[in-house]
Design a protein around this motif. Structure first.
Motif, mmCIF file in Angstrom:
data_model
loop_
_atom_site.group_PDB
_atom_site.id
_atom_site.type_symbol
_atom_site.label_atom_id
_atom_site.label_comp_id
_atom_site.label_asym_id
_atom_site.label_seq_id
_atom_site.Cartn_x
_atom_site.Cartn_y
_atom_site.Cartn_z
ATOM 1 N N THR A 132 -96.012 102.355 17.675
ATOM 2 C CA THR A 132 -96.252 101.432 18.796
ATOM 3 C C THR A 132 -95.455 100.153 18.565
ATOM 4 O OG1 THR A 132 -98.226 100.598 17.650
ATOM 5 C CG2 THR A 132 -98.550 102.345 19.281
ATOM 6 N N PRO A 133 -94.153 100.182 18.819
ATOM 7 C CA PRO A 133 -93.307 99.026 18.525
ATOM 8 C C PRO A 133 -93.410 97.933 19.587
ATOM 9 C CG PRO A 133 -91.984 100.784 19.444
ATOM 10 C CD PRO A 133 -93.373 101.337 19.303
ATOM 11 N N ILE A 134 -92.966 96.734 19.219
ATOM 12 C CA ILE A 134 -92.837 95.613 20.141
ATOM 13 C C ILE A 134 -91.505 94.923 19.835
ATOM 14 C CG2 ILE A 134 -94.101 94.049 18.591
ATOM 15 C CD1 ILE A 134 -95.084 92.570 21.108
ATOM 16 N N LEU A 135 -90.823 94.472 20.889
ATOM 17 C CA LEU A 135 -89.542 93.779 20.733
ATOM 18 C C LEU A 135 -89.776 92.270 20.766
ATOM 19 C CD1 LEU A 135 -87.368 95.930 23.182
ATOM 20 C CD2 LEU A 135 -87.570 96.176 20.715
ATOM 21 N N VAL A 136 -89.066 91.546 19.913
ATOM 22 C CA VAL A 136 -89.171 90.088 19.850
ATOM 23 C C VAL A 136 -87.815 89.485 20.198
ATOM 24 C CG1 VAL A 136 -89.646 88.088 18.389
ATOM 25 C CG2 VAL A 136 -91.009 90.173 18.133
ATOM 26 N N ALA A 137 -87.791 88.639 21.218
ATOM 27 C CA ALA A 137 -86.545 88.049 21.708
ATOM 28 C C ALA A 137 -86.226 86.767 20.950
ATOM 29 C CB ALA A 137 -86.653 87.775 23.203
ATOM 30 N N SER A 138 -85.482 86.895 19.848
ATOM 31 C CA SER A 138 -85.082 85.729 19.061
ATOM 32 C C SER A 138 -83.621 85.354 19.264
ATOM 33 C CB SER A 138 -85.331 85.988 17.560
ATOM 34 O OG SER A 138 -86.711 85.936 17.285
ATOM 35 N N ASP A 139 -82.949 86.059 20.177
ATOM 36 C CA ASP A 139 -81.592 85.657 20.543
ATOM 37 C C ASP A 139 -81.711 84.678 21.713
ATOM 38 O OD1 ASP A 139 -78.987 85.314 21.235
ATOM 39 O OD2 ASP A 139 -78.524 87.439 21.562
ATOM 40 N N LEU A 140 -81.793 83.389 21.395
ATOM 41 C CA LEU A 140 -81.980 82.359 22.414
ATOM 42 C C LEU A 140 -80.682 81.636 22.730
ATOM 43 C CD1 LEU A 140 -85.336 80.847 21.070
ATOM 44 C CD2 LEU A 140 -84.992 82.762 22.640
ATOM 45 N N GLN A 141 -79.573 82.157 22.210
ATOM 46 C CA GLN A 141 -78.296 81.485 22.385
ATOM 47 C C GLN A 141 -77.450 82.126 23.477
ATOM 48 O OE1 GLN A 141 -75.922 80.708 18.807
ATOM 49 N NE2 GLN A 141 -74.149 81.532 19.905
ATOM 50 N N ARG A 142 -77.280 83.438 23.429
ATOM 51 C CA ARG A 142 -76.406 84.115 24.393
ATOM 52 C C ARG A 142 -77.029 84.063 25.788
ATOM 53 N NH1 ARG A 142 -76.085 89.465 26.040
ATOM 54 N NH2 ARG A 142 -77.667 90.063 24.516
ATOM 55 N N PRO A 143 -76.258 83.754 26.802
ATOM 56 C CA PRO A 143 -76.776 83.693 28.172
ATOM 57 C C PRO A 143 -77.444 85.005 28.587
ATOM 58 C CG PRO A 143 -74.593 82.708 28.087
ATOM 59 C CD PRO A 143 -74.834 83.339 26.743
ATOM 60 N N ASN A 144 -78.681 84.889 29.108
ATOM 61 C CA ASN A 144 -79.444 86.029 29.644
ATOM 62 C C ASN A 144 -79.779 87.084 28.604
ATOM 63 O OD1 ASN A 144 -79.513 85.052 32.354
ATOM 64 N ND2 ASN A 144 -77.397 85.743 32.618
ATOM 65 N N ALA A 145 -79.701 86.740 27.329
ATOM 66 C CA ALA A 145 -80.051 87.711 26.287
ATOM 67 C C ALA A 145 -81.533 88.084 26.356
ATOM 68 C CB ALA A 145 -79.716 87.150 24.909
ATOM 69 N N VAL A 146 -82.384 87.100 26.658
ATOM 70 C CA VAL A 146 -83.824 87.368 26.755
ATOM 71 C C VAL A 146 -84.107 88.289 27.940
ATOM 72 C CG1 VAL A 146 -86.094 86.337 27.129
ATOM 73 C CG2 VAL A 146 -84.438 85.196 25.634
ATOM 74 N N ASN A 147 -83.476 88.010 29.075
ATOM 75 C CA ASN A 147 -83.674 88.864 30.252
ATOM 76 C C ASN A 147 -83.191 90.284 29.987
ATOM 77 O OD1 ASN A 147 -84.704 86.715 31.688
ATOM 78 N ND2 ASN A 147 -82.749 86.178 32.650
ATOM 79 N N GLN A 148 -82.068 90.400 29.301
ATOM 80 C CA GLN A 148 -81.541 91.732 28.992
ATOM 81 C C GLN A 148 -82.512 92.508 28.115
ATOM 82 O OE1 GLN A 148 -77.851 91.831 26.812
ATOM 83 N NE2 GLN A 148 -77.787 94.069 26.762
ATOM 84 N N LEU A 149 -83.095 91.843 27.120
ATOM 85 C CA LEU A 149 -84.047 92.525 26.238
ATOM 86 C C LEU A 149 -85.285 92.956 27.014
ATOM 87 C CD1 LEU A 149 -84.454 93.361 23.259
ATOM 88 C CD2 LEU A 149 -85.798 91.274 22.966
ATOM 89 N N GLN A 150 -85.721 92.130 27.967
ATOM 90 C CA GLN A 150 -86.877 92.500 28.776
ATOM 91 C C GLN A 150 -86.587 93.717 29.645
ATOM 92 O OE1 GLN A 150 -87.408 88.654 30.633
ATOM 93 N NE2 GLN A 150 -89.170 88.140 29.330
ATOM 94 N N VAL A 151 -85.372 93.777 30.193
ATOM 95 C CA VAL A 151 -84.985 94.940 30.999
ATOM 96 C C VAL A 151 -84.929 96.198 30.130
ATOM 97 C CG1 VAL A 151 -83.103 95.986 32.318
ATOM 98 C CG2 VAL A 151 -83.729 93.601 32.723
ATOM 99 N N VAL A 152 -84.310 96.068 28.963
ATOM 100 C CA VAL A 152 -84.202 97.213 28.049
ATOM 101 C C VAL A 152 -85.583 97.659 27.580
ATOM 102 C CG1 VAL A 152 -83.397 97.919 25.770
ATOM 103 C CG2 VAL A 152 -81.866 96.669 27.270
ATOM 104 N N GLY A 153 -86.453 96.689 27.279
ATOM 105 C CA GLY A 153 -87.812 97.026 26.866
ATOM 106 C C GLY A 153 -88.571 97.758 27.964
#
Length: 527
Positions: A132-153
Motif C-alpha cells: 500500500t504505497p504512497i507518493l510524496v511530492a518533494s520536487d518543489l522546484q520544477r514547474p508543475n512537478a507536483v501536479n504531474q505527480l498527482q496525475v501519475v498517482g
C-alpha cells in the motif's frame, strides 16, 4: 529492445564468423575480441569497463574451456554472455523492505531522467505485489512537478502527499519528513519520495538530496538514470554516489534508440546493482532487472522467462481451462476468440513479446512493420455481431455481413477474411487440444509433428507403393516419378530424421521469415 539494437547486431555479426571455424586460433580470438571492443565503444560503454570486459573474455577464450569444447564458437558466445551478466551486476537484487513499516524509498537523479513518472510505475508495481504505497511530492522546484505527480498517482491508483504547491514554493526536506510521518499514521507500508533534479550536477542539488536522506533515513535510495545519456552516465553516477550514496539503480527509457552504454557501465563502475528498468511510456512498462535475461536479449538469445511471466499475469487460468474444454468439445466461438485476443492485448505490446523470442534480431524490419492496430479492428468486427452470430458463424449471410462491416467501419471483405481466419484458428486450436501440433498456414509442416493436414501428405515410400506421383503438373509429376525410381526423396515430402522435431538431430529448423510473421499477423487480425 531498441536501446541495444545496434550493439546486438554488431555482436551477432561478430559471432557469425566464428561458427564456420572448427577450432579457434589465437588470431581468431584476437579478431573477435577486437570487434567486441569496437561494438562496446560504439555503444558508449565506459572505456575502463570495455578494457576489463575484453581482457576477461580474451583470457577465457584462449583457455582450456574453449580448446576442449566440441563447439568453440558456442563456447565463446557463452563466455561473452557470462561476462555481460557480470558487468550488469551478476545476480538480481530485489528491494529491501524495512522490518517495521513504512519502508522509505527515495528517488534521486538529474532533471529529465523520468523520476516522477517512474515513481508512479514503481507504486503500481508495488500495488500488484500487495503493498500500500504512497507518493510524496518533494520536487518543489520544477514547474508543475507536483501536479504531474498527482496525475501519475491517480493513474496508478495511489494516494499522493502534496501539502505544498511547488513551483519554487515550500521546503522539500520538511515535506519529505512530514510525508513519512503521514504514511505511518495512515498505515501505508511503503513511501516513495520524488525529489528535485537539475539539468546538471551541482552543489545545491547534492545538498538538498543529502538533507532529505538524513531527514527521512530511507531504506532504499534509487538513482534514476536515463539509458540514453551515453558517456556522461559514469560521471553522473559517480557524482551522485559521492554526494548521496544510492543503494540501487533504475534505468529509464530503455525503449529509446540510444546505444545503451549507460546500462553496461553504471553497475560495474559504481558497484551498485540495477534493480528496475523502465521500458516504455505506460505505467505498466516497468519490470525488475535481471542481469542474465538482459544479457540474453543483448546477444539475441531471447528472454523466454520474462515472456512467460508476462503471459501468466495477463491470462486467467480458470478462463483458459474453460477455453480448453470448449476446444476439446468443438464449442469454441467468436466470443471466446474475442476474449482470448483481449487477454493477449492485456499481456502488453505484441511487438515487445515477439522481440523476446530467440533470433528476433533477424526479424527487426518485420517487427517494425507489425501493425498491432489490426487486433483492435478485429475486435470491432466481432463486437458488431449479435451474440447469436458470434456463437454460430453459419448465420452470417450476405446482409448480416454487410451490417457488421458498416457497424465496425470496415468492408465486407474484412468480415469474410476474419471468419476464414477464425475457422483456421479454431481448427489449429482444436488440434492442440487433442494433443497434436498444428500446421500454421504458410509455414509448412513442422518436423516430426502431426497436426491437421499432416496425414494427407504422402512420403516418397508411400508414393512408390501407390504407383508414383499424383501431381496435377505434368512436369512436376515426371520429376517426382524420376526421383522415386532412383530412390531419391521427393522435394517437400522426405521423411524427417528421427528426433528432428525435438532438436535431437536432423536439419536445423529454419528461422521465421517475413512471410511467417505476416501469417502470424493475419491470424491475429491482419489484412
Amino acid at each position: 529492445m531498441a536501446t541495444f539494437g545496434t550493439l546486438s547486431d554488431r555482436l551477432a555479426d561478430t559471432f557469425k564468423h566464428l561458427r564456420t571455424k572448427g577450432k579457434l586460433s589465437a588470431s581468431d580470438v584476437d579478431g573477435t575480441v577486437r570487434e567486441i571492443r569496437r561494438a562496446l565503444l560504439d555503444a558508449d560503454v565506459s572505456l575502463d569497463v570495455v578494457k576489463q570486459f575484453t581482457a576477461r573474455v580474451r583470457e577465457r577464450a584462449l583457455g582450456d574451456e574453449v580448446n576442449k569444447a566440441l563447439n568453440p564458437a558456442q563456447q565463446v558466445v557463452q563466455i561473452v554472455n557470462e561476462e555481460l551478466v557480470g558487468i550488469l551486476g551478476g545476480q538480481q537484487r530485489r528491494l529491501q523492505f524495512a522490518k517495521n513499516p513504512p519502508t522509505v524509498i527515495m528517488l534521486a537523479g538529474l532533471q529529465g531522467a523520468g523520476k516522477t513518472t517512474l515513481a508512479g510505475k514503481l507504486a503500481k508495481h508495488l500495488v500488484k505485489e500487495g503493498h500500500t504505497p504512497i507518493l510524496v511530492a518533494s520536487d518543489l522546484q520544477r514547474p508543475n512537478a507536483v501536479n504531474q505527480l498527482q496525475v501519475v498517482g491517480g493513474q496508478a491508483g495511489v494516494p499522493v502527499y502534496a501539502p505544498e504547491p511547488g513551483n519554487g514554493v515550500g521546503d522539500p526536506v520538511k515535506v519529505a519528513k512530514d510525508g513519512v510521518a503521514h504514511a505511518a499514521r495512515a498505515q501505508h507500508d511503503v513511501v516513495i519520495i520524488d525529489t528535485a533534479g537539475r539539468l546538471g550536477v551541482d552543489a545545491e542539488l547534492m545538498k538538498q538530496a543529502s538533507n532529505i536522506r538524513r531527514a527521512t533515513n530511507p531504506d532504499e535510495v534509487l538513482f534514476v538514470i536515463d539509458a540514453m545519456i551515453g558517456q556522461d552516465a559514469v560521471a553522473t553516477a559517480k557524482a551522485f554516489q559521492d554526494g548521496v550514496d544510492f543503494t540501487g539503480v533504475v534505468l529509464s527509457k530503455l525503449d529509446g534508440d540510444a546505444r545503451g552504454g549507460a546500462a553496461l557501465s553504471v553497475a560495474s563502475v559504481t558497484g551498485r546493482p540495477i534493480i528496475f528498468a523502465s521500458t516504455g511510456e505506460g505505467l505498466d512498462d516497468f519490470e525488475p532487472f535481471h542481469p542474465d535475461r538482459m544479457a540474453s536479449r543483448i546477444l539475441d538469445l531471447g528472454d523466454i522467462l520474462t515472456l512467460i511471466e508476462q503471459a501468466q499475469q495477463a491470462f486467467d487460468e480458470e478462463e483458459a481451462m474453460k477455453v480448453a474444454e470448449k476446444l476439446a468439445s468443438e464449442q469454441f466461438t467468436l466470443e471466446d476468440f474475442l476474449k482470448q485476443m483481449q487477454q493477449l492485448r492485456g499481456a502488453g505490446s505484441i511487438k515487445k513479446m515477439l522481440g523476446m523470442l530467440p533470433g528476433a534480431g533477424g526479424m527487426k524490419q518485420q517487427l517494425e512493420n507489425f501493425d498491432e492496430r489490426e487486433i483492435v479492428r478485429t475486435e470491432a468486427i466481432i463486437q458488431s455481431m449479435t451474440p447469436a452470430e458470434r456463437k454460430n458463424t453459419k448465420l452470417l449471410n450476405g446482409s448480416r455481413r454487410l451490417r457488421i462491416a458498416k457497424g465496425a467501419g470496415m468492408t465486407v471483405t474484412d468480415v469474410n477474411q476474419l471468419v476464414q481466419r477464425f475457422e483456421q484458428a479454431a481448427k489449429m486450436m482444436k488440434t492442440v487440444a487433442r494433443g497434436g501440433v498444428p500446421q500454421i498456414p504458410g509455414m509448412g509442416p513442422i518436423p516430426g509433428a502431426g497436426g491437421y493436414g499432416g496425414g494427407k501428405r504422402q512420403s516418397a515410400k508411400n508414393k512408390k507403393k501407390s504407383g508414383g506421383s499424383r501431381s496435377g503438373n505434368p512436369a512436376k509429376r515426371a520429376a517426382e516419378n524420376q526421383a522415386i525410381a532412383e530412390g531419391r526423396p521427393v522435394a517437400g515430402n522426405a521423411e524427417e530424421p528421427k528426433g528432428a522435431g525435438f532438436g535431437l538431430g536432423g536439419a536445423k529448423a529454419p528461422s521465421p521469415s517475413a512471410d511467417d510473421l505476416a501469417n502470424f499477423q493475419k491470424l491475429l487480425g491482419g489484412r
